[in-house]
Design a protein around this motif. Sequence first.
Motif, PDB file in Angstrom:
ATOM      1  N   MET A   1       0.856  -1.167   0.000  1.00 25.32           N
ATOM      2  CA  MET A   1       0.000   0.000   0.000  1.00 25.32           C
ATOM      3  C   MET A   1       0.901   1.228   0.000  1.00 25.32           C
ATOM      4  N   ARG A   2       0.602   2.179  -0.865  1.00 28.63           N
ATOM      5  CA  ARG A   2       1.398   3.391  -0.954  1.00 28.63           C
ATOM      6  C   ARG A   2       0.936   4.405   0.092  1.00 28.63           C
ATOM      7  N   ILE A   3       1.787   5.381   0.339  1.00 29.16           N
ATOM      8  CA  ILE A   3       1.550   6.348   1.410  1.00 29.16           C
ATOM      9  C   ILE A   3       0.283   7.174   1.179  1.00 29.16           C
ATOM     10  N   GLY A   4      -0.019   7.512  -0.061  1.00 23.61           N
ATOM     11  CA  GLY A   4      -1.228   8.287  -0.345  1.00 23.61           C
ATOM     12  C   GLY A   4      -2.482   7.527   0.041  1.00 23.61           C
ATOM     13  N   GLU A   5      -2.507   6.238  -0.287  1.00 19.32           N
ATOM     14  CA  GLU A   5      -3.656   5.401   0.062  1.00 19.32           C
ATOM     15  C   GLU A   5      -3.752   5.244   1.580  1.00 19.32           C
ATOM     16  N   LEU A   6      -2.613   5.041   2.233  1.00 18.66           N
ATOM     17  CA  LEU A   6      -2.581   4.903   3.694  1.00 18.66           C
ATOM     18  C   LEU A   6      -3.048   6.198   4.360  1.00 18.66           C
ATOM     19  N   ALA A   7      -2.628   7.330   3.819  1.00 16.28           N
ATOM     20  CA  ALA A   7      -3.042   8.625   4.363  1.00 16.28           C
ATOM     21  C   ALA A   7      -4.552   8.795   4.226  1.00 16.28           C
TER      22      ALA A   7
ATOM     23  N   GLY B   1       9.310  -1.619   1.902  1.00 12.17           N
ATOM     24  CA  GLY B   1      10.453  -1.291   1.062  1.00 12.17           C
ATOM     25  C   GLY B   1      10.061  -0.238   0.059  1.00 12.17           C
ATOM     26  N   ARG B   2      10.978   0.066  -0.813  1.00 13.55           N
ATOM     27  CA  ARG B   2      10.705   1.038  -1.867  1.00 13.55           C
ATOM     28  C   ARG B   2      10.656   0.306  -3.189  1.00 13.55           C
ATOM     29  N   LYS B   3       9.697   0.712  -3.977  1.00 15.74           N
ATOM     30  CA  LYS B   3       9.570   0.150  -5.318  1.00 15.74           C
ATOM     31  C   LYS B   3      10.616   0.795  -6.219  1.00 15.74           C
ATOM     32  N   ALA B   4      10.723   0.316  -7.427  1.00 14.53           N
ATOM     33  CA  ALA B   4      11.701   0.848  -8.377  1.00 14.53           C
ATOM     34  C   ALA B   4      11.492   2.339  -8.630  1.00 14.53           C
ATOM     35  N   ASN B   5      10.244   2.789  -8.530  1.00 17.22           N
ATOM     36  CA  ASN B   5       9.958   4.203  -8.756  1.00 17.22           C
ATOM     37  C   ASN B   5      10.204   5.061  -7.506  1.00 17.22           C
ATOM     38  N   GLY B   6      10.644   4.449  -6.399  1.00 17.69           N
ATOM     39  CA  GLY B   6      10.962   5.183  -5.181  1.00 17.69           C
ATOM     40  C   GLY B   6       9.823   5.296  -4.184  1.00 17.69           C
ATOM     41  N   TYR B   7       8.636   4.824  -4.557  1.00 19.52           N
ATOM     42  CA  TYR B   7       7.492   4.893  -3.644  1.00 19.52           C
ATOM     43  C   TYR B   7       7.651   3.892  -2.508  1.00 19.52           C
ATOM     44  N   ARG B   8       7.248   4.345  -1.316  1.00 25.15           N
ATOM     45  CA  ARG B   8       7.225   3.442  -0.166  1.00 25.15           C
ATOM     46  C   ARG B   8       6.081   2.457  -0.337  1.00 25.15           C
TER      47      ARG B   8
END
Length: 146
Positions: free
Chosen positions: A1-7, A30-37
């Motif tokens: 789950m990305r930070i925007g969705e968690l927020a 971890g971080r995906k290839a695009n840098g997203y948590r």
Amino acid sequence: MRIGELAKITGLAPSRIRFYEASGLITSVGRKANGYRDYAPDTEWVLQNITGAQGAGFSLDEIRQLLPTNASGWQHDELLTGLKRKVAEIEVLQQRLTQNKAQLLLVIAGVEGKPEGMPCTDNTQLLLHRLREEGMAAVSGSRQKT
């Protein structure tokens, strides 16, 4: 789950989620290839517990000690000690709030029951005198109990 969705799910700002992560209260997978948590699904539950505990008066250090953040889970004795300490702190706070409420009710009664014709300044002095007496009686009463 990305930070925007968690927020969005938790109602917390992404900066606050990153702060909790930097404080060691939550971890990103971890971080995906695009840098997203990428956060685990249970991070929502952990964040709800963190904000609930903060609302109950726990500091971040106390919360850190109470979260089962590692594979071994909770440390039983530390958990119980921390929870019991917080209950004792809440009881002291409740006593203070009860005393504050009693004083406020005394002031309200004094303002509402001001004798007709008595100037407000005289009534103020009367109320202050009553509050001092009540405070001294409460202090001497608590000394007699111990």
